[in-house]
Design a protein around this motif. Structure first.
Motif, short mmCIF file in Angstrom:
data_model
loop_
_atom_site.label_atom_id
_atom_site.label_comp_id
_atom_site.label_asym_id
_atom_site.label_seq_id
_atom_site.Cartn_x
_atom_site.Cartn_y
_atom_site.Cartn_z
N PRO A 274 0.77 -1.29 -0.01
CA PRO A 274 -0.02 0.06 0.08
C PRO A 274 0.87 1.27 0.04
O PRO A 274 2.15 1.22 0.13
N ILE A 275 0.14 2.29 0.01
CA ILE A 275 0.80 3.73 0.16
C ILE A 275 0.44 4.20 1.44
O ILE A 275 -0.89 4.44 1.96
N PHE A 276 1.33 4.87 2.05
CA PHE A 276 1.13 5.44 3.42
C PHE A 276 1.57 7.07 3.47
O PHE A 276 2.33 7.42 2.45
N ARG A 277 0.97 7.65 4.33
CA ARG A 277 1.28 9.03 4.37
C ARG A 277 1.85 9.29 5.85
O ARG A 277 1.17 8.71 6.81
N ILE A 278 3.41 9.97 5.98
CA ILE A 278 3.77 9.93 7.14
C ILE A 278 4.18 11.62 7.56
O ILE A 278 4.85 11.97 6.72
N PRO A 279 3.50 11.82 8.40
CA PRO A 279 3.59 13.54 8.63
C PRO A 279 4.97 13.77 9.08
O PRO A 279 5.26 12.97 9.90
N LEU A 280 5.52 14.87 8.65
CA LEU A 280 6.79 15.44 9.40
C LEU A 280 6.65 16.05 10.58
O LEU A 280 7.74 16.21 11.49
N ASP A 281 5.19 16.21 11.34
CA ASP A 281 5.33 16.71 12.55
C ASP A 281 5.34 15.47 13.64
O ASP A 281 5.13 15.73 14.91
N GLY A 282 5.68 14.34 13.27
CA GLY A 282 6.10 13.24 14.14
C GLY A 282 4.80 12.28 14.49
O GLY A 282 4.81 11.31 15.25
N SER A 283 3.65 12.94 13.86
CA SER A 283 2.24 11.81 14.06
C SER A 283 2.45 10.63 13.49
O SER A 283 3.17 10.35 12.69
N ALA A 284 1.53 9.74 13.69
CA ALA A 284 1.37 8.37 13.01
C ALA A 284 1.29 8.21 11.51
O ALA A 284 0.68 9.12 11.19
N ALA A 285 1.70 7.37 11.09
CA ALA A 285 1.60 7.17 9.37
C ALA A 285 0.11 6.67 9.38
O ALA A 285 -0.57 5.94 9.98
N ALA A 286 -0.29 6.88 8.26
CA ALA A 286 -1.86 6.93 7.80
C ALA A 286 -1.64 5.93 6.54
O ALA A 286 -1.10 6.38 5.41
N GLN A 287 -2.39 4.96 6.51
CA GLN A 287 -2.31 3.98 5.25
C GLN A 287 -3.52 4.65 4.28
O GLN A 287 -4.59 4.69 4.65
N LEU A 288 -3.23 4.95 3.00
CA LEU A 288 -3.82 5.63 1.96
C LEU A 288 -4.78 4.61 1.12
O LEU A 288 -5.80 5.02 0.61
N THR A 289 -4.12 3.48 0.68
CA THR A 289 -4.84 2.43 0.02
C THR A 289 -4.92 1.26 0.73
O THR A 289 -4.11 0.92 1.59
N SER A 290 -6.09 0.46 0.57
CA SER A 290 -6.78 -0.49 1.47
C SER A 290 -7.08 -1.79 0.59
O SER A 290 -7.67 -2.76 1.10
N ASP A 291 -6.82 -1.78 -0.64
CA ASP A 291 -7.33 -2.89 -1.47
C ASP A 291 -6.07 -3.95 -1.42
O ASP A 291 -4.96 -3.89 -0.79
N ASP A 292 -6.09 -4.96 -2.50
CA ASP A 292 -5.28 -6.08 -2.40
C ASP A 292 -4.13 -5.83 -3.49
O ASP A 292 -3.58 -6.77 -3.92
N PHE A 293 -3.61 -4.66 -3.60
CA PHE A 293 -2.77 -4.30 -4.67
C PHE A 293 -1.24 -3.78 -4.08
O PHE A 293 -1.21 -3.59 -2.93
#
Length: 706
Positions: A368-387
């Motif tokens: 998947p693709i993740f977004r990791i903020p520079l402010d130190g907060s937790a990574a967020a998963q952007l895609t949730s499919d089986d690819f």
């Protein structure tokens, strides 16, 4: 699968149809975000190679694709300049050159229209596009120059001298001497910058030949680098193997390059992060630690920051983590991001606004693709499919993402991911590489390992398999070993086996990525322990299904998967046939002959290397084996299979020399066997061997093997 894909035909029952499928291999997004350029490979007319062309696709998912290039030599390495011109590397003839050297050069296709033109004329050619600036027309290329040459003209002269004298010898003064499938040297990799801002077309007036030319002057003029082309500026003079970088990036204005250069250390080396002034070549070291790699730098959109991957050297005690760090462009105020995010980044770019990173990583059998903020907060998963996603780019106007995605049911295809997380295929159905209809279905199998660790695998099932018609099972083990069965591979296509009635199990045992550092560490320095028992546990769980025929189970794998196939052969007789491709057999031999011996020796303890070597169990092998290897495989040298074949004959051949084992050898192939017709022979031989021992069919020798 959780996402819909366009399906039109079923080519997997025919190997000729399969190798003829068009393949999308690369993606680049234009600076304005309006169009995507794809690199598409198609089978040549003689069916013995692939030709590559560039296609443009609207980035908003509408419209139809347009073919941009068409040449017999093909194109690769596509990128955009800051002005929107398309850059690529090709060995196509240069009409402006007096003599076609056949060396690949850098070509420019103007955004305003018109034909492509070559913008380099290097004697040794261009290897690839290393980096481009987003707000200028500065570009950095990679090219090989001979070590004795102090400039482009000297390199051309030295190459001509070697060619005229038909000299191919290479003098090595450091390790290594080869890499994967090619010899290193005599030329060394350089990073060369080009300023394309003043590039202009001109019409040259005819020149009257001098009836009494001066030979020395004529020779000098012929050897001079063309004045009408921008002269490449060498950013890494006398590099040794430092030009074997682990990534590089330009600041938006093109004035500074951040590069991960290799520092030589005996048989190995570490990668350090440096800043190079593009105009002067002055170099400043930003990050350098003993026994630590600094790799994969990316520069923020405003040019003020750099993100990179920091990883300490792994040791026999355990694998090192791969950490994401960010710092000022001058190396100031470095800090780690996502310290609680236990995944390894496979790609990283800055998000729109530069307040986050967009990262891809293996994760639970997907990518998947993740977004990791520079402010130190937790990574967020952007895609949730089986690819799994690759070649991710950010639309500079909307912040949407464009990327290639694939799964075991669908090869790479371009998509757009909105800020809301919606995934939209681009140019569907009119695409240059229409997705083929996949046979069968895919599901997941889960179980628990001996130590309580959760295990999972993809299971591909043929149509019609059920309790009344159970399918034979093929355990297919991935290579690496730091890898995951989570994305399409043109080289390893389990759908070809599914189309022939086999269920295919694709497990991620210990050492696999996407499950955290502890999961990798379970098999560290002990490849024959938990990776082996994990494979048996997930096979047990799969064989317990009513739609699987547990009496007809075979195993196969390549590289590390071939190692595990060898280990399985010497430690159990539960499988009816075993295919071992490009396998490790005797670790003491392998660790001194592979192209990167220091790494492999550094991750094993002496006892671990001894205990993990499959060759000690050759006398216990009772399962028929098909051994496969290419002679140009330098990562796992062919000596591994030569020794395996010799020892199989020593301990298991009949008195008259006959054996039920087989050895398929490719003199001109490497680790993967890439030639289309050789791939056909590979699959024909594998399926004939499996049918013989799984189904009891008569052995059928592939026709092309004579």
């Amino acid at each position: 699968m959780s996402a819909q894909v366009h399906q039109v035909h079923l080519p997997f029952s025919s190997l000729d149809d399969f190798i003829a499928l068009p393949r999308i291999e690369g993606l680049a997004l234009s600076p304005d975000g309006h169009r995507v350029v794809l690199t598409v490979a198609t089978l040549a007319r003689d069916s013995t190679s692939y030709e590559r062309a560039l296609w443009a696709v609207p980035a908003d998912g509408t419209g139809a694709p347009t073919r941009l290039t068409r040449s017999a030599k093909g194109e690769s390495g596509v990128a955009f300049t800051g002005s929107g011109d398309v850059m690529f590397v090709s060995g196509r003839p240069d009409a402006a050159a007096e003599k076609d050297t056949e060396a690949a050069q850098l070509w420019l296709l103007p955004a305003s229209g018109g034909e492509a033109r070559a913008v380099t004329r290097l004697a040794g050619g261009v290897s690839g596009i290393a980096a481009t600036a987003t707000s200028s027309d500065t570009i950095v290329i990679t090219a090989d120059l001979l070590p004795s040459a102090d400039g482009l003209e000297a390199d051309a002269a030295a190459r001509k001298n070697r060619s005229d004298k038909k000299v191919s010898a290479i003098l090595h003064e450091s390790y290594p001497v080869r890499y994967w499938d090619h010899d290193l040297g005599p030329a060394e990799p350089h990073l060369l910058s080009l300023d394309l801002s003043n590039l202009a077309e001109s019409i040259s007036a005819p020149v009257t030949a001098d009836p009494n030319p001066d030979p020395a002057a004529a020779a000098a003029a012929a050897a001079a680098y063309p004045a009408e082309l921008p002269r490449p500026n060498d950013l890494t003079p006398a590099p040794g193997r430092a030009g074997d970088t682990a990534g590089q990036a330009l600041t938006p204005d093109g004035r500074t390059m951040i590069a991960s250069l290799r520092v030589r250390e005996q048989r190995s080396g570490r990668h350090v992060l440096v800043a190079i002034d593009v105009e002067s070549g002055q170099r400043t070291t930003l990050f350098d630690e003993d026994r630590v790699h600094f790799q994969s730098p990316v520069v923020s959109r405003d040019g003020s920051r750099v993100a990179f991957v920091r990883s300490a050297f792994s040791t026999p005690e355990g694998p090192a983590d791969q950490e994401i760090w960010v710092a000022g462009i001058d190396g100031s105020e470095p800090r780690r991001l996502g310290a609680d995010w236990d995944r390894w980044p496979s790609s990283t770019i800055f998000d729109l606004g530069d307040e986050s990173l967009i990262v891809t990583a293996d994760h639970g059998g997907r990518g998947p693709i993740f977004r990791i903020p520079l402010d130190g907060s937790a990574a967020a998963q952007l895609t949730s499919d089986d690819f799994s996603y690759t070649h991710v780019a950010v639309d500079p106007t909307t912040g949407d993402l464009v990327a290639l995605r694939s799964s075991w049911m669908a090869p790479s295809h371009p998509v757009r991911i909105t800020r809301a997380g919606d995934v939209v295929p681009l140019a569907t159905p009119a695409t240059p590489a229409t997705l083929p209809e996949a046979p069968g279905s895919i599901t997941e199998v889960e179980t628990v390992a001996e130590d309580g660790s959760p295990l999972r695998a993809w299971l591909l099932l043929p149509d019609g398999s059920d309790a009344q018609h159970p399918a034979p099972l093929l355990l297919w083990i991935h290579g690496g070993p730091l890898n995951s069965w989570n994305a399409w591979s043109w080289r390893w296509s389990p759908l070809l086996a599914v189309a022939r009635g086999y269920a295919v199990l694709l497990p991620d045992p210990a050492l696999s990525t996407g499950y955290g550092l502890d999961f990798i560490a379970r098999g560290w320095d002990a490849w024959g322990t938990k990776p082996y028992t994990d494979l048996l546990a997930i096979t047990d769980a799969t064989e317990a299904r009513p739609d699987i025929d547990a009496a007809k189970t075979a195993a196969m794998g390549g590289s590390f998967g071939g190692y595990m196939a060898n280990w399985i052969a010497g430690h159990t007789d539960r499988f009816t046939a075993i295919v071992s491709h490009a396998s490790l057999w005797a670790l003491d031999q392998f660790n001194g002959t592979t192209d990167n011996s220091q790494y492999w020796q550094s991750i094993f303890s002496p006892q671990g290397m001894l205990d993990s070597s499959p060759h000690h169990s050759v006398r216990d092998i009772s399962t028929p084996m098909l051994v496969i290897h290419g002679d140009r495989d330098y990562r796992v040298p062919v000596g591994e299979s030569l020794r395996l074949w010799s020892e199989l004959a020593e301990h298991h051949a009949e008195p008259d020399g006959t054996t039920r084992h087989k050895f398929l050898y490719f003199p001109n192939e490497n680790h993967w066997v890439l030639g289309p017709q050789h791939a056909v022979v590979w699959y024909e031989t594998v399926f004939a061997f499996l049918d013989q021992h799984v189904h009891g069919a008569d052995w059928k020798r592939p026709e092309a093997l004579g």
